[in-house]
Design an enzyme around this catalytic site. Structure first.
Site, mmCIF file in Angstrom:
data_model
loop_
_atom_site.group_PDB
_atom_site.id
_atom_site.type_symbol
_atom_site.label_atom_id
_atom_site.label_comp_id
_atom_site.label_asym_id
_atom_site.label_seq_id
_atom_site.Cartn_x
_atom_site.Cartn_y
_atom_site.Cartn_z
ATOM 1 N N ASP A 171 0.825 -1.209 0.000
ATOM 2 C CA ASP A 171 0.000 0.000 0.000
ATOM 3 C C ASP A 171 0.862 1.264 0.000
ATOM 4 O OD1 ASP A 171 -2.349 -1.407 -0.013
ATOM 5 O OD2 ASP A 171 -2.684 -1.270 2.156
ATOM 6 N N TYR A 224 5.195 -8.824 8.762
ATOM 7 C CA TYR A 224 4.954 -7.395 8.930
ATOM 8 C C TYR A 224 5.105 -6.977 10.389
ATOM 9 C CZ TYR A 224 2.502 -7.689 4.387
ATOM 10 O OH TYR A 224 2.165 -7.902 3.075
ATOM 11 N N ASP A 241 -7.264 2.228 7.127
ATOM 12 C CA ASP A 241 -5.954 2.694 7.560
ATOM 13 C C ASP A 241 -6.018 4.194 7.844
ATOM 14 O OD1 ASP A 241 -5.785 4.020 5.075
ATOM 15 O OD2 ASP A 241 -4.603 2.430 4.167
ATOM 16 N N ARG A 254 -4.542 -4.374 6.962
ATOM 17 C CA ARG A 254 -5.495 -3.373 7.465
ATOM 18 C C ARG A 254 -6.863 -3.980 7.720
ATOM 19 N NH1 ARG A 254 -7.176 -0.375 2.151
ATOM 20 N NH2 ARG A 254 -5.824 -1.375 0.621
#
Length: 309
Positions: A42, A69, A83, A179
């Site tokens: 993203d 992550y 987000d 997200r």
């Protein structure tokens, strides 16, 4: 310096750029048209973005794609993009949330789970990207997909405030939207949550500690040393078992012909049908092939990607 013909580059994507922006930047830097990536990150996120150059672009489907992550969740806030870069749609006081409350719900998100991709994402729906539909005012609910969460841990947090924050470690399969995972955790906790920070720390064997910042790549190019950042595609595929090909069978493999055990130099027969392998001649990668059985239960290796220009 002559631009490298092909290979893989582990790039440290900065926040604020789309994955396509990074691809275009590399194209201009090295003067190559054939540049691709193994999976988007993203625009607001940072971390490992695997780029493939030249002939290697066709190997994207074979690059190991499990991911890790570091993600920060902020509780009590929800947005239309899930987000911190979206429009706030709900705001609640979550000051009563405790770290043990968050830790208690994480096991329910481990293993194989179903996710509905966020409406602002790169997922295709009837030939169009969801984010493009969203920009046009058409909010579409994409079909759910099954993803796998291998590991989900609470690392740290800031508590006792209106909008507490939690830092999570996530190891997951390809196609997982972090997200969306954060939003679902907030929903289960009853206070809502949104992703406020995301760093991709690993894709397959490529770690963030070995990733090259764009400024570093530009400096290497200026010094005529860009090839130092390029990993040979044969090295990038070492997670696939290697099957050595006899010299007499190399030409046939390069033409895409099936390979039988008689044409291999070291195949022991311990692989399962459907396994992807590297067909190699010495240090040279010839092809990626799938182990298949004939009607007579005879083993063959069917090339599904031949490493040619």
């Amino acid at each position: 310096m002559t631009a490298p013909v092909d290979g893989v580059v582990n790039v440290l994507k900065p926040p604020g750029m789309t994955s396509h922006d990074v691809v275009d930047w590399i194209r201009r830097l090295v003067g190559l048209k054939r540049v691709g990536h193994t999976g988007t990150l993203d625009p607001g996120a940072a971390g490992v973005l695997i780029l493939l150059l030249g002939r290697a672009t066709r190997a994207a489907q074979f690059i190991a794609d499990d991911k890790e992550y570091r993600a920060e969740a902020i509780f009590g806030i929800e947005t239309d993009t899930q987000d911190a870069w979206g429009r706030i749609t709900a705001c609640r006081d979550a000051s009563g949330l405790r770290p043990e409350d968050v830790a208690a719900v994480l096991p329910s998100f481990s293993g194989r789970i179903s996710q509905v991709p966020p409406p602002v994402s790169a997922v295709h729906y009837r030939g169009e990207r969801l984010y493009k539909l969203a920009r046009a005012g058409a909010i579409v609910a994409a079909p759910p997909r099954t993803v796998e969460i291998y590991s989900l841990r609470l690392l740290d947090g800031k508590w006792g405030q209106k909008h507490p924050r939690a830092l999570l470690h996530v190891a997951c399969s390809k196609g997982t939207y972090i997200r969306t995972l954060i939003a679902e955790i907030g929903r289960v906790l009853g206070c809502g949550a949104t992703l406020s920070f995301l760093l991709r720390t690993r894709v397959g064997s490529f770690a963030v500690g070995a990733a090259h910042a764009l400024e570093e790549l530009a400096a290497l190019k200026a010094a005529g040393r860009f090839e130092e950042a390029v990993i040979p595609v044969s090295e990038a595929l070492t997670h696939l078992p290697a099957v050595a090909v006899k010299p007499s069978a190399v030409k046939a493999v390069r033409c895409g012909s099936r390979l039988y055990p008689a044409g291999t130099a070291d195949f022991g027969g311990a692989l399962e049908p459907g396994t992807l392998v590297r067909l190699v001649a010495g240090q040279d990668l010839l092809a990626v092939a799938r182990l298949e059985l004939t009607a007579n239960e005879e083993i063959t290796f069917k090339p599904i990607w031949v490493y040619t220009s």
